[in-house]
Scaffold this motif. Structure first.
Motif, mmCIF file in Angstrom:
data_model
loop_
_atom_site.group_PDB
_atom_site.id
_atom_site.type_symbol
_atom_site.label_atom_id
_atom_site.label_comp_id
_atom_site.label_asym_id
_atom_site.label_seq_id
_atom_site.Cartn_x
_atom_site.Cartn_y
_atom_site.Cartn_z
ATOM 1 N N LYS A 1 1.459 -5.231 4.000
ATOM 2 C CA LYS A 1 2.722 -5.923 4.257
ATOM 3 C C LYS A 1 3.875 -5.115 3.675
ATOM 4 N N PHE A 2 5.053 -5.351 4.242
ATOM 5 C CA PHE A 2 6.262 -4.701 3.766
ATOM 6 C C PHE A 2 7.275 -5.763 3.370
ATOM 7 N N LEU A 3 8.078 -5.430 2.394
ATOM 8 C CA LEU A 3 9.134 -6.319 1.915
ATOM 9 C C LEU A 3 10.432 -5.528 1.889
ATOM 10 N N LEU A 4 11.444 -6.054 2.584
ATOM 11 C CA LEU A 4 12.754 -5.415 2.620
ATOM 12 C C LEU A 4 13.745 -6.299 1.864
ATOM 13 N N GLN A 5 14.234 -5.803 0.759
ATOM 14 C CA GLN A 5 15.192 -6.541 -0.062
ATOM 15 C C GLN A 5 16.605 -6.059 0.256
ATOM 16 N N SER A 6 17.563 -6.981 0.221
ATOM 17 C CA SER A 6 18.962 -6.632 0.490
ATOM 18 C C SER A 6 19.871 -7.436 -0.425
ATOM 19 N N THR A 7 20.993 -6.819 -0.769
ATOM 20 C CA THR A 7 21.971 -7.479 -1.630
ATOM 21 C C THR A 7 23.338 -6.845 -1.403
ATOM 22 N N ILE A 8 24.386 -7.586 -1.685
ATOM 23 C CA ILE A 8 25.758 -7.100 -1.511
ATOM 24 C C ILE A 8 26.145 -6.233 -2.715
ATOM 25 N N VAL A 9 26.780 -5.105 -2.428
ATOM 26 C CA VAL A 9 27.236 -4.204 -3.482
ATOM 27 C C VAL A 9 28.744 -3.981 -3.328
ATOM 28 N N ARG A 10 29.320 -3.278 -4.257
ATOM 29 C CA ARG A 10 30.760 -3.034 -4.233
ATOM 30 C C ARG A 10 31.140 -2.131 -3.057
ATOM 31 N N PRO A 11 32.335 -2.256 -2.544
ATOM 32 C CA PRO A 11 32.772 -1.407 -1.427
ATOM 33 C C PRO A 11 32.694 0.073 -1.772
ATOM 34 N N ASN A 12 32.423 0.852 -0.727
ATOM 35 C CA ASN A 12 32.352 2.310 -0.845
ATOM 36 C C ASN A 12 31.265 2.776 -1.825
ATOM 37 N N THR A 13 30.269 1.940 -2.004
ATOM 38 C CA THR A 13 29.159 2.327 -2.876
ATOM 39 C C THR A 13 28.202 3.234 -2.114
ATOM 40 N N ASP A 14 27.840 4.323 -2.745
ATOM 41 C CA ASP A 14 26.858 5.242 -2.158
ATOM 42 C C ASP A 14 25.481 4.960 -2.737
ATOM 43 N N VAL A 15 24.452 5.409 -2.024
ATOM 44 C CA VAL A 15 23.090 5.129 -2.475
ATOM 45 C C VAL A 15 22.824 5.750 -3.835
ATOM 46 N N ASP A 16 23.454 6.881 -4.121
ATOM 47 C CA ASP A 16 23.244 7.519 -5.425
ATOM 48 C C ASP A 16 23.966 6.780 -6.539
ATOM 49 N N SER B 1 0.851 -1.198 0.000
ATOM 50 C CA SER B 1 0.000 0.000 0.000
ATOM 51 C C SER B 1 0.884 1.245 0.000
ATOM 52 N N PRO B 2 1.492 1.568 -1.126
ATOM 53 C CA PRO B 2 2.432 2.699 -1.151
ATOM 54 C C PRO B 2 1.781 4.053 -0.910
ATOM 55 N N LYS B 3 0.467 4.172 -1.132
ATOM 56 C CA LYS B 3 -0.206 5.462 -0.927
ATOM 57 C C LYS B 3 -0.520 5.736 0.538
ATOM 58 N N LYS B 4 -0.427 4.722 1.374
ATOM 59 C CA LYS B 4 -0.757 4.900 2.787
ATOM 60 C C LYS B 4 0.459 5.194 3.653
ATOM 61 N N TYR B 5 1.647 4.918 3.130
ATOM 62 C CA TYR B 5 2.850 5.015 3.965
ATOM 63 C C TYR B 5 3.931 5.848 3.287
ATOM 64 N N PHE B 6 4.701 6.550 4.144
ATOM 65 C CA PHE B 6 5.937 7.205 3.717
ATOM 66 C C PHE B 6 7.103 6.431 4.320
ATOM 67 N N VAL B 7 8.060 6.074 3.496
ATOM 68 C CA VAL B 7 9.230 5.323 3.957
ATOM 69 C C VAL B 7 10.467 6.160 3.661
ATOM 70 N N ARG B 8 11.199 6.519 4.724
ATOM 71 C CA ARG B 8 12.400 7.337 4.584
ATOM 72 C C ARG B 8 13.525 6.761 5.455
ATOM 73 N N PRO B 9 14.634 6.353 4.842
ATOM 74 C CA PRO B 9 14.813 6.212 3.388
ATOM 75 C C PRO B 9 14.244 4.878 2.900
ATOM 76 N N ASN B 10 13.768 4.854 1.697
ATOM 77 C CA ASN B 10 13.256 3.584 1.161
ATOM 78 C C ASN B 10 14.356 2.783 0.473
ATOM 79 N N THR B 11 15.486 3.439 0.229
ATOM 80 C CA THR B 11 16.648 2.761 -0.353
ATOM 81 C C THR B 11 17.909 3.298 0.322
#
Length: 264
Positions: free
Chosen positions: A106-121, A66-76
């Motif tokens: 319901k909420f789903l939190l996905q996670s994965t390994i990224v390269r070192p020193n990776t920023d969210v942007d 239900s993305p219209k009912k909730y604000f998620v900060r940060p979502n990524t």
């Protein structure tokens, strides 16, 4: 031609030690469910603490049904090795109560390994794409609504130890007592107002009876007065009877001296 396959691992949000396939989870989530204090026209929030359990940089993304009912900060975001991050989920001000206060979101939190020193942007657009070759773990969270009177802890988060919850529990008990006393006072006030309305209605009924009685007596008096007036006026308008005396005159017979001899 080989088709890349993505490995998706589902993780239960109860601080698991091992995943379904026996590997360690990349991140753990606290608390294990989202609980919102539900009040009409008032927003509510819940904080999630995401902990990186590895020596790698781990990226996460939050999704909801239900993305219209909730604000998620940060979502990524990206969590550094052995570090943690806080995600605030805000429930927008609801306008009506759900049936039986049950929430199916319901909420789903996905996670994965990224390269070192990776920023969210710097995260690629296909970081959480299931068609990629990366391993993606998923953590599912349920949503619960609680009433203000039933909550045992503060809004800004809520899943503390028993020692931390003791002051909040005492305040909740005191709040329940205050609500009970307020309900008793309101009941007494309503009872007093009801008694006042009953007395007022009784007085109105008595006044109505006396007015009716006075009207009936007045009408009877008017009718009697009209009857007396009518009979009196009728007696004055009829002629008075004058008594008549009948007189009879007897004829006087003439005295005759003829034939009578007067003695000498």
């Amino acid at each position: 031609m080989l088709v890349p396959r993505v490995k998706i691992i589902q993780v239960l949000a109860v601080d698991p030690v091992m995943t379904a396939d026996g590997s360690n989870p990349l991140i753990s989530v606290q608390p294990n469910a989202l609980k919102f204090v539900f009040e009409l026209e008032k927003p509510s929030f819940c904080d999630l603490k995401v902990v990186n359990n590895t020596e790698h940089y781990v990226a996460f993304k939050v999704k909801t049904t239900s993305p219209k009912k909730y604000f998620v900060r940060p979502n990524t975001g990206v969590v550094q090795p052995w570090d943690s991050s806080v995600i605030r989920v805000t429930l927008q001000a609801p306008r009506e109560y759900p049936p039986d206060m049950q929430c199916k979101d319901k909420f789903l939190l996905q996670s994965t390994i990224v390269r070192p020193n990776t920023d969210v942007d710097d995260l690629p657009a296909d970081t959480f794409n299931k068609e990629s070759t990366k391993e993606i773990q998923e953590c599912k969270l349920k949503v619960f609504y609680v009433t203000p009177s039933s909550r045992g802890n503060s809004e800004d988060e809520g899943f503390k130890s028993y020692s931390d919850q003791a002051p909040d529990s005492n305040s909740a008990v005191q709040q329940l007592k205050d609500e009970r006393d307020a309900a008793v006072r309101q009941t007494l006030q309503l009872q007093q107002e009801l008694d006042f309305l009953k007395r007022r209605r009784h007085r109105r009924n008595d006044t109505g009876f006396s007015l009716k009685f006075a009207l009936i007596v007045g009408l009877i008096g008017i009718m009697v007065g009209l009857l007396l007036n009518f009979s009196f006026s009728s007696s004055l308008s009829s002629p008075a009877a004058v008594p008549t005396v009948e007189t009879t005159t007897s004829p006087v017979e003439p005295s005759t001296t003829e034939g009578i001899e007067t003695p000498l």
